[in-house]
Design an enzyme around this catalytic site. Structure first.
Site, short mmCIF file in Angstrom:
data_model
loop_
_atom_site.label_atom_id
_atom_site.label_comp_id
_atom_site.label_asym_id
_atom_site.label_seq_id
_atom_site.Cartn_x
_atom_site.Cartn_y
_atom_site.Cartn_z
CG HIS A 78 -22.10 -83.06 87.50
ND1 HIS A 78 -22.91 -82.65 86.45
CD2 HIS A 78 -22.64 -82.48 88.61
CE1 HIS A 78 -23.87 -81.88 86.89
NE2 HIS A 78 -23.74 -81.76 88.20
CB CYS A 121 -18.30 -82.90 82.37
SG CYS A 121 -18.30 -83.21 80.58
CG HIS A 135 -22.63 -83.53 81.49
ND1 HIS A 135 -21.73 -82.51 81.71
CD2 HIS A 135 -23.09 -83.90 82.73
CE1 HIS A 135 -21.67 -82.25 83.02
NE2 HIS A 135 -22.47 -83.08 83.65
#
Length: 353
Positions: free
Chosen positions: A327, A267, A315
């Site tokens: 993402h 990510c 994240h």
């Protein structure tokens, strides 16, 4: 330590821098349940599995951030050690040269009976030669002081370089230990999640994906219903447009923890590389992006901004407008588009503020 021994030690240091990263129980058969009870039980069981898998991947994400940070720090320290090794070699060469110059001055005094030529001229009865001698003695004294002063400073610098190299080497080794622990933890969490999924039938795996999508859709709907999107209508900056363009071009590439492209990403690997492509380098990990980049209110969000998720900032996704992000979700998934509110939002940061 002479120059040859030191050079060997320095080469060894530089070379070292390149070496771098229960059985199931049996129960009596229960009475046949009704069709309604079967469906409810099956759905609940899959939902529990989904939640457990999600929890495992969240833990893996946090460990990945720890791995990436240790890797970033190790890379930085390796570079610093290489610079220190070069500085040490150069310092040794400089000291050797200064010692040679000081030795030449001493030899000259020895050849002239302990008196430099200027001092000998001072003993002359000739006034002009006497004045010239005084000048040469003064120049010789200043030169000697200069050599000795420079030699003292060079030796002090060399001692500092050596101490810094030792400290950086210890930090490097500590970060390598952190990397190894984080890597072990990541693999354990991912393997556990994969094992859970592999124990399901194909139809159950398909339903598991549906439940994952339903949970994300439910969270996104709740976020939109809160009115969060009503005030989010700002245009991207020029660099933000470049970052968004890069990130969306990676759609379809697989998530691989620790990856920074070009074939796969995790990510924060995706977001950091997108902003690097836009000419704005940012921290490598989502936690450092949250810690170091300017925070902005959600209602002030614009395309290119980074949304940090979960309470531990493990994240990150890039906002692209219209309530969506791009993402890299988790292992087993590809870079994709998702609802900005499909996960627990911690906050928003802006790399080009």
């Amino acid at each position: 330590m002479n120059r040859r021994h030191f050079a060997a030690a320095a080469i060894t240091l530089v070379c070292a821098l390149t070496v771098l990263t229960a059985p199931a129980q049996a129960f009596a058969a229960p009475p046949p349940p009704s069709p309604t009870t079967t469906a409810t039980t099956q759905k609940k069981s899959l939902e529990e599995v989904r939640e457990e898998i999600d929890a495992l991947y969240l833990k893996a994400g946090a460990a990945t951030d720890a791995y990436n940070l240790a890797d970033e720090q190790a890379t930085k320290q390796s570079g610093e050690l290489a610079e220190l090794a070069r500085a040490i070699v150069e310092g040794q060469a400089k000291i050797a040269d200064l010692k040679n110059r000081a030795g030449a001055q001493a030899r000259e005094q020895y050849r002239t009976g302990g008196l430099p030529p200027g001092a000998q001229l001072m003993l002359s009865d000739n006034p002009q030669m006497f004045m010239a001698g005084m000048n040469r003695v003064w120049q010789s004294q200043q030169a000697a002081k200069g050599v000795l002063g420079e030699l003292t400073r060079a030796q002090a610098d060399l001692e500092t370089y050596t101490k810094d190299a030792s400290a950086n080497w210890k930090k490097l080794e500590a970060n390598r230990v952190k990397q190894a622990k984080a890597k072990k933890k990541i693999n354990a969490q991912i393997d556990a999640a994969k094992k859970l999924e592999s124990q399901l039938e194909k139809k159950e795996q398909e339903r598991l994906l549906e439940l994952e999508q339903e949970a994300a859709s439910k969270a996104q709907s709740a976020w939109l219903s809160s009115g969060a999107l009503k005030e989010i209508n700002r245009a991207a900056s020029a660099s933000g447009k470049k970052a968004v363009a890069f990130a969306t071009q990676q759609i379809g590439k697989p998530y691989v923890w620790g990856a920074e492209g070009p074939g796969s990403y995790d990510c924060s690997g995706l977001t950091s590389q997108a902003w690097a492509a836009a000419g704005r380098p940012i921290p490598r990990t989502s936690q450092e992006q949250w810690r170091q980049l300017p925070h902005i209110a959600i209602q002030d969000m614009r395309p290119g901004d980074l949304i940090i998720y979960h309470s531990d900032a493990s994240h990150v996704g890039m906002y692209i407008g219209d309530g969506a992000i791009v993402h890299a979700p988790r292992p087993g998934r590809d870079v994709t588009l998702a609802g900005a509110g499909s996960m627990q939002i911690l906050g928003v940061v802006r790399p080009d503020r």
